[in-house]
Design an enzyme around this catalytic site. Structure first.
Site, PDB file in Angstrom:
ATOM      1  CD  GLU A 191     -92.826 -31.072  46.563  1.00 50.67           C
ATOM      2  OE1 GLU A 191     -93.771 -30.432  46.055  1.00 50.67           O
ATOM      3  OE2 GLU A 191     -91.705 -30.574  46.738  1.00 50.67           O
ATOM      4  CG  HIS A 215     -96.348 -27.315  48.384  1.00 48.83           C
ATOM      5  ND1 HIS A 215     -96.259 -26.013  48.819  1.00 48.83           N
ATOM      6  CD2 HIS A 215     -95.065 -27.742  48.212  1.00 48.83           C
ATOM      7  CE1 HIS A 215     -94.981 -25.662  48.893  1.00 48.83           C
ATOM      8  NE2 HIS A 215     -94.248 -26.695  48.545  1.00 48.83           N
ATOM      9  CD  GLU A 257     -91.825 -24.191  48.483  1.00 48.29           C
ATOM     10  OE1 GLU A 257     -91.471 -25.241  49.064  1.00 48.29           O
ATOM     11  OE2 GLU A 257     -92.447 -24.180  47.417  1.00 48.29           O
TER      12      GLU A 257
END
Length: 421
Positions: A279, A282, A358
């Site tokens: 995460e 990102h 991703e």
């Protein structure tokens, strides 16, 4: 004429639904390539026979529902238009022009209500399936509560958008799409900013991570990644699902790292740290801002296409669709139909971009935590918890998968283990 077009639409939908049924349930696509059998990416290695059977069965049903549900939504909009319901909704509202926002509110409520009722059986069946396959733990009352909240949140947002949209169309029927797009930029950013602190808490309770030792570890990773955050948030999802998840949401000062409590309960500390590093990837790679830019570009193209197509459709089929003019609110179902179709048609491209992001986040996480074993076991646990299909058919991957299939993700991190050895 209207009846003939309605029968044609139903026949076309039936043929499409039958074709998708044979593709999903009886084609040879998908499966595990011979090169992956017996490896850590092969689900038969880390899933029981029962889990494998349920995963295959559940995935096929979900995939079929996805491909059928969106065209069914288009049929609902066509039904509302061709039967004159949309026109009737507008006629029933007899308020003066100065009360246009209330007129729009009543119209949007009636339209939202009928579409909610029409789509409810499909939505309930999805809920039933998730309960049957033990993905969902949510009670019917809780599920209905979430649906009602979503209905009113979407209703309030729609009233604002519809009022501004038709105001712009009335001002300039040629350039309304550009003006609408320019106004949607700050509105969309505003919604993204308030979502973590206003909208999300309507559905679940968010609170700082209770495991302070784990929070310290996560914040240490965040510091290495130069992410300015003081808290990691936990959300109580165990009362709704057995699935696992974590995500980054919001922008600016309202940006949050969020962990589902199911993830905390099921995964080891190293596995959780890998998810958190993903995460953070990102955040570091600015995927949120790229996502906003992509959304705005998609919206610009979509509004432009809609502005070109709607007048042509109304000119040629306005009598069948019971639409008199584009600047009347009873044309809204046609606008929604175009929006839904364009989003569906563009999903392979948006999903491709998302899968690339991703993959980048996976690579960043492997670099940050340097624990490929934890990465492999994390993906395996995510697969088992969600009964995920590790290698879906190509159309399913294009239209449904915003993340790379687990076969690809597990194989990629497993290769990192091979390099270390």
């Amino acid at each position: 004429m209207t009846k003939k077009w309605g029968i044609r639409a139903l026949i076309l939908f039936g043929m499409y639904a039958l074709a998708m049924y044979f593709y999903i349930f009886h084609s040879e696509s998908g499966g595990i390539p011979a090169a992956f059998k017996g490896t850590v990416a092969d689900p038969s290695v880390f899933m029981s026979e029962r889990e494998l059977y349920l995963s295959e069965e559940y995935s096929k049903i979900r995939n079929y529902l996805f491909f059928v549900a969106t065209p069914f939504e288009w049929l609902v909009y066509l039904f509302i238009l061709t039967t004159g319901l949309s026109q009737a909704f507008e006629r029933w509202i007899t308020l003066q022009k100065k009360w246009v926002i209330f007129q729009n509110a009543i119209y949007v409520f009636l339209l939202s209500l009928i579409t909610f009722i029409a789509l409810f059986p499909l939505n309930y069946y999805r809920y039933y399936l998730s309960k049957y396959y033990e993905i969902s733990t949510q009670s019917f009352n809780s599920w209905m509560r979430d649906n009602v909240i979503e209905f009113w949140v979407n209703f309030l947002i729609a009233v604002v958008i519809v009022t501004v949209l038709y105001w712009l169309i009335n001002i300039n029927t040629k350039k309304w799409w550009l003006n609408a797009w320019l106004l949607m930029i700050p509105f969309s950013i505003f919604l993204m900013f308030i979502k973590p602190v206003v909208i999300d808490p309507l559905y679940n309770d968010f609170y700082p991570l209770t495991n302070k030792e784990l929070e310290t570890e996560i914040l240490s990773l965040a510091k290495q990644a130069n992410i300015p955050t003081e808290h990691v948030y936990e959300v109580n999802m165990a009362e709704k699902t057995n699935a696992l998840n974590a995500y980054v949401t919001g922008i600016g000062s309202n940006a949050r790292i969020v962990l589902w409590d199911t993830t905390l309960n099921r995964l080891s500390e190293n596995e959780i740290l890998f998810i958190m590093a993903h995460e953070m990837g990102h955040y570091v790679e600015k995927h949120i801002y790229f996502g906003i830019a992509g959304y705005l570009i998609t919206m610009l193209v979509g509004l432009w296409l809609t502005a070109k197509l709607m007048p042509w459709v109304i000119a040629h089929f306005g009598g069948i669709l019971k639409i008199q003019r584009i600047n009347a609110v009873h044309s809204l179902p046609l606008f929604l139909l175009f929006s839904s179709f364009l989003l569906f048609a563009s999903s392979p491209l948006s999903n491709y971009i998302s899968r690339y992001q991703e993959t980048r986040a996976d690579l960043y996480a492997m670099e940050l935590v340097a624990d490929p074993d934890a990465a492999v076991s994390t993906f395996q646990e995510l697969t088992k918890a969600g009964l995920s299909e590790v290698n879906p058919p190509i159309l399913v991957k294009w239209f449904r998968y915003s993340h790379p299939p687990m076969l690809e993700r597990i194989n990629k991190v497993a290769n990192e283990i091979g390099k270390e050895e």
